[in-house]
Design an enzyme around this catalytic site. Sequence first.
Site, short mmCIF file in Angstrom:
data_model
loop_
_atom_site.label_atom_id
_atom_site.label_comp_id
_atom_site.label_asym_id
_atom_site.label_seq_id
_atom_site.Cartn_x
_atom_site.Cartn_y
_atom_site.Cartn_z
N CYS A 118 -8.01 2.76 -1.85
CA CYS A 118 -6.71 3.15 -2.37
C CYS A 118 -6.48 2.47 -3.71
O CYS A 118 -7.20 1.54 -4.06
CB CYS A 118 -5.62 2.76 -1.37
SG CYS A 118 -5.67 1.04 -0.91
N CYS A 155 -6.37 -1.36 -3.81
CA CYS A 155 -7.63 -2.10 -3.70
C CYS A 155 -8.35 -2.10 -5.05
O CYS A 155 -8.94 -3.09 -5.44
CB CYS A 155 -8.52 -1.47 -2.64
SG CYS A 155 -7.59 -0.95 -1.20
#
Lengths: 81, 493
Positions: A10, A13
């Site tokens: 995502c 991250c």
Amino acid sequence: MEIRILGPGCPRCHEVERRTINVLAELNLGADVQKISDIKKMMEYSIIGTPGLVINGKVKCSGRIPSPEEIKRWIEEEQQS
Amino acid sequence: MDIAGYLLKLLQGGLGNLAAYLAAHVLLCLVPAFFIAGAMTALIPKESVTRFLGRNAPKYVSYPAAALAGSVLSVCSCTVVPLFAGIYRKGAGLGPAITFLFFAPAANILALVYTGGVIGVDLAFARLFLSLTFGIGIGMIMALIFRRSDIAHDENTDALFAGKAGVRRAVLGFLFILIALLLSGTLKIGLLTNSYLRVTLPISGLERFQAFLFQLVPFDASKGQEGVTVQGAILIGLLFLIAFASWRGLGKIFEGFNRWTWASLGLIVLTLLVASAGMKPHAGGLDILFTGKMFGVVLSMIPLGYIGSKRLTQDEVRNFLWESWRFIKQIFPLLVVGVFFVGVMRVIIRPEWIRALAGQNTLLGNLAGVLFGVFMYFPTLVEVPIAQMFLSLGMHRGPLLAYLMADPELSLQSILMISAIIGRSKAWVYVAWVALFSTLAGLIYGALEDGASIWLMALYLLAFLSLLAAGLWWMSRRSAARPSAPPEVSTDR
């Protein structure tokens, strides 16, 4: 130094990864940085939420995006020990 | 009709729906909701909720806490799945993990606000309340069925859940004002919708512009379609400007505030003001009505600005803006595409089909709603415009709720992901229960709509749940009394 970034891919991250790499570049350090996006491998570390940052096998933070200063401090800590 | 003409009609249907959506529904509810979601993710430490989800937390704490975690901590599936795995493997166990998994997609702030704004507040409340009861119910049932294998999860992880982080008062105030902003924009009460002042801007030609817009986006009010007003056109223009400015201003916020950041924040405030005002074009110019909503927006912007600049650290503000923008960037394009296709589908689907299948609150109708939800996968929030389309085509509100409960919970993709974590047998049992409960939810809500007594229904629900709780308590006592029984190791990882 072994750095693992845990996250299913995502944007949060990616942000942790970007900051980590920036800090490493700033400190002029080389490290083995890997991104782990397999949920089962992720669960082997003790985290309850992503993104997670693991340095030398120690979970430094999970569930939030750490600030660059924090990442820098952790990396320097690990270097000394 | 020839094929090209039909395709054109489909295209027109899609674009018309999209334009009407952007212009009418989205802004006053979705924009604040995106910022609330961003604030929750950035400013509420996860530990403030997860500390109630440790392995030793009593059940009456861990189940509600799991539901709370579902609505506060997670808006996109990219947070839901890891957190689910964490609660299951390291924390409170299968039951609360399932409650969390069930509650998160159905009752997070974005889904609720959007349902309330587009379809109706009653359905949003039904969605919240029934997901809460059934989420806890399904969690308990799963814990009951699989109570043996549940014992065998990781030990020595309590430290993970022991964090004591609290939520700061300034952050709470910030969230509170954002919610006030949301309510003042969406509530339809006289105090907010009345206008208190009227200013006429002498711009000529707007009337013709309005007529042109209605011609460009033809609509059929009897089918529940809406046209685009002048105000809507201005808002769409503003949205494009926001997107343009935010790409540079909010996407790169970590490198510091730049001019684009201020530009996009200013544009967002301006958009909220325009959206909350009333506009009436006529031959002499444009009437601008200062509504109660508009004062609400102004009144909430002032303390927001104060807290943002004085009480929150710069890091917090940056995180907040980045997370909000991330949600917008992630969800909004999907929503745009989804709404477009809903418009196309509306041209194709005949109302008679829907009415025949789910026009009444029948078991079959509710099952049809659930099945459609399971086999169709729509990205986050797109289920809402789809539900609205069904509603306008004549679906009963009961089956509609059944669909809304089932769709975000169950899709083939999420079933596969869950089964990777808890094992295939558990995953399919979960799916069966969700399907059953969604059907039940639809039936109950449909019966209420048709005039059944709310207290009687609540009584049934309460009786059912207390029976379940009693069963769980009895089972856990029985297994505690026989500690010699070896915990069964789950083999289906």
